[in-house]
Design an enzyme around this catalytic site. Structure first.
Site, PDB file in Angstrom:
ATOM      1  N   HIS A  10    -191.740  62.051  80.122  1.00 43.29           N
ATOM      2  CA  HIS A  10    -191.237  61.070  81.074  1.00 43.29           C
ATOM      3  C   HIS A  10    -190.782  59.796  80.376  1.00 43.29           C
ATOM      4  O   HIS A  10    -190.551  58.784  81.044  1.00 43.29           O
ATOM      5  CB  HIS A  10    -192.312  60.762  82.118  1.00 43.29           C
ATOM      6  CG  HIS A  10    -192.675  61.945  82.952  1.00 43.29           C
ATOM      7  ND1 HIS A  10    -192.085  62.216  84.156  1.00 43.29           N
ATOM      8  CD2 HIS A  10    -193.553  62.964  82.729  1.00 43.29           C
ATOM      9  CE1 HIS A  10    -192.582  63.335  84.662  1.00 43.29           C
ATOM     10  NE2 HIS A  10    -193.488  63.804  83.815  1.00 43.29           N
ATOM     11  N   LYS A  12    -201.159  45.996  49.242  1.00 44.99           N
ATOM     12  CA  LYS A  12    -202.564  45.642  49.034  1.00 44.99           C
ATOM     13  C   LYS A  12    -202.702  44.538  47.994  1.00 44.99           C
ATOM     14  O   LYS A  12    -203.448  43.571  48.183  1.00 44.99           O
ATOM     15  CB  LYS A  12    -203.356  46.880  48.572  1.00 44.99           C
ATOM     16  CG  LYS A  12    -203.558  47.944  49.631  1.00 44.99           C
ATOM     17  CD  LYS A  12    -204.359  49.094  49.040  1.00 44.99           C
ATOM     18  CE  LYS A  12    -204.596  50.202  50.043  1.00 44.99           C
ATOM     19  NZ  LYS A  12    -205.355  51.324  49.440  1.00 44.99           N
ATOM     20  N   GLU A  50    -196.721  58.746  54.220  1.00 45.08           N
ATOM     21  CA  GLU A  50    -197.215  58.216  52.955  1.00 45.08           C
ATOM     22  C   GLU A  50    -196.996  59.196  51.810  1.00 45.08           C
ATOM     23  O   GLU A  50    -196.815  58.788  50.661  1.00 45.08           O
ATOM     24  CB  GLU A  50    -198.703  57.879  53.077  1.00 45.08           C
ATOM     25  CG  GLU A  50    -199.226  56.993  51.967  1.00 45.08           C
ATOM     26  CD  GLU A  50    -200.611  56.454  52.252  1.00 45.08           C
ATOM     27  OE1 GLU A  50    -201.103  55.657  51.439  1.00 45.08           O
ATOM     28  OE2 GLU A  50    -201.205  56.817  53.290  1.00 45.08           O
TER      29      GLU A  50
END
Length: 425
Positions: free
Chosen positions: A292, A403, A271
């Protein structure tokens, strides 16, 4: 904090940073440091975050949480920086408190969580600097309703951290809720060491002053040279590798308790630095688990990654019992800690052998002081990297667009641009 960038140098890795290039970059670091210090001195937006070790008031935090000292469950209602810093501290340091961080609006998850916890023994901390964050307020309204339905007086179990204005401040005033002030001039993702992140640690029984003391060590270590400052060494090296092609930064702590730290780092790095077509993409991994899985890609995939390896030098250990099973003689007399250290060093060596750049970050142990230093140093590293990129580190216009679009959809005041669809069912 100890930072070793040796395996990120050009003599070891490709892409890698030539030592003389780091020396030249140090001149820019000096100039960036002067700009950072000037911003801190003037308490400018964003730069004020690096002053939190001296401006945060641990006594105010302790007073705010004291009425809830008997709580068995913490429900932290926030999103992004209003949750990840607190979660990082609590997950790393542990404690007897059953802590939950309600940072998404997935209805099934919210419902299951509220059905699972004892709301009569729960303290709710609602965090929104603006006081208008849609996800946070929606979740809190749901939590409040659940408490009322369970016969719990939510006003006796709730406190807030917010700014001077907004819906959350109005709610706190109306119901006389304990309220902490969100720090001025500090973006949420830089607010872990403040009234945003520290109350959760205090409720879990941890020493807030010790956390801030560690952060103060990081602040005192800020100097004008990457060769003298661990935070700047990391930020400058990550930047230098990115511009040479390592556009992905895989954060890989070797401690289960630091897994949330990798999430916190991902928000901070993405951000803050993802602007103007620039910035490293953070990836999250966990040692030794992801040896792994993801290590295969890091070692043998595209040469576009920096791997950041993080561990504590001291920790509690547990011995491995002797066994009669054939082929496990090498484990006899050892411990899980020995094995984890071997995995760490083997991963580091594996990356070096294949020429993949890595940086080693070590802290003394996972305790309050070391966590405060770790969080502060990575914030400072991020601020320095932003200066070197030349981006607006403390803004997030792409986030704000999303938003606004969500609010517009919910209110019916706006729609989204039409898009081409190719649907396969």
């Amino acid at each position: 904090m100890h930072v070793d960038v040796g395996n990120a140098l050009a003599v070891e890795a490709s892409p890698g940073v030539p030592e003389d290039a780091l020396e030249r970059l140090d001149d820019r670091v000096r100039d960036a440091h002067e700009h950072i210090v000037a911003g801190m001195t003037r308490e400018e937006f964003g730069y004020a975050a690096l002053n939190l070790p001296k401006t945060a008031d641990p006594a105010a935090i302790e007073r705010a949480v004291e009425p809830f000292a008997d709580s068995e469950v913490l429900l932290n209602v926030g999103i992004g920086g209003s949750a990840l810093g607190a979660a990082t501290l609590v997950d790393a340091l542990g404690g007897d408190l059953d802590a939950h961080f309600l940072d998404n609006v997935d209805p099934e998850h919210v419902t299951a969580l509220l059905e699972d916890i004892d709301l009569s023994q729960t303290v709710v901390h609602v965090v929104s600097r603006s006081g208008t964050t849609a996800e946070t307020l929606a979740n809190f309204l749901v939590v409040r309703d659940a408490m009322e339905q369970a016969g719990v007086d939510w006003t006796e179990r709730t406190f807030v951290t917010t700014g001077p204005e907004g819906n959350l401040r109005d709610l706190a005033d109306e119901h006389d809720l304990p309220a902490l002030d969100a720090p001025e001039g500090v973006p949420g993702r830089f607010s872990a060491l403040s009234t945003v992140g520290l109350p959760a640690a205090a409720l879990a029984g941890h020493d807030v002053e010790a956390i801030l003391a560690g952060a103060r060590e990081g602040r005192a270590a800020l100097t004008g040279s990457l060769f003298d400052c661990p935070a700047y060494a990391y930020g400058a090296t990550a930047y230098a590798l990115d511009v040479r092609g390592a556009g992905i930064n895989a954060m890989m702590p070797y401690a289960e308790s630091l897994e949330t730290f990798a999430e916190w780092f991902a928000q901070l790095w993405a951000e803050s630095l993802g602007k103007d077509g620039l910035g490293q993409t953070p990836a999250r991994a966990l040692g030794a688990t992801d040896q792994h899985s993801q290590l295969q890609l890091y070692r043998a995939g595209p040469r576009d990654k920096l791997v950041t390896l993080v561990r504590a030098r001291e920790r509690e250990d547990r011995g491995i019992p002797d066994t009669e099973l054939e082929g496990l003689d090498y484990l006899a007399g050892g411990s899980l800690g020995d094995l984890l250290d071997a995995e760490f060093e083997a991963t580091e060596a594996s990356l070096a052998e294949s020429g993949v750049p890595s940086v080693r970050v070590e802290i003394p142990r996972i305790d309050e002081r070391s966590l405060g230093r770790l969080l502060y140093d990575f914030e400072a590293a991020c601020v320095l990297a932003g200066e070197l990129y030349g981006v607006e580190t403390f803004t997030q216009p792409a986030v704000e667009w999303g938003k606004d679009a969500a609010r517009g959809l919910l209110s019916g005041e706006r729609g989204l641009p039409e898009k081409t669809e190719l649907v396969v069912e």
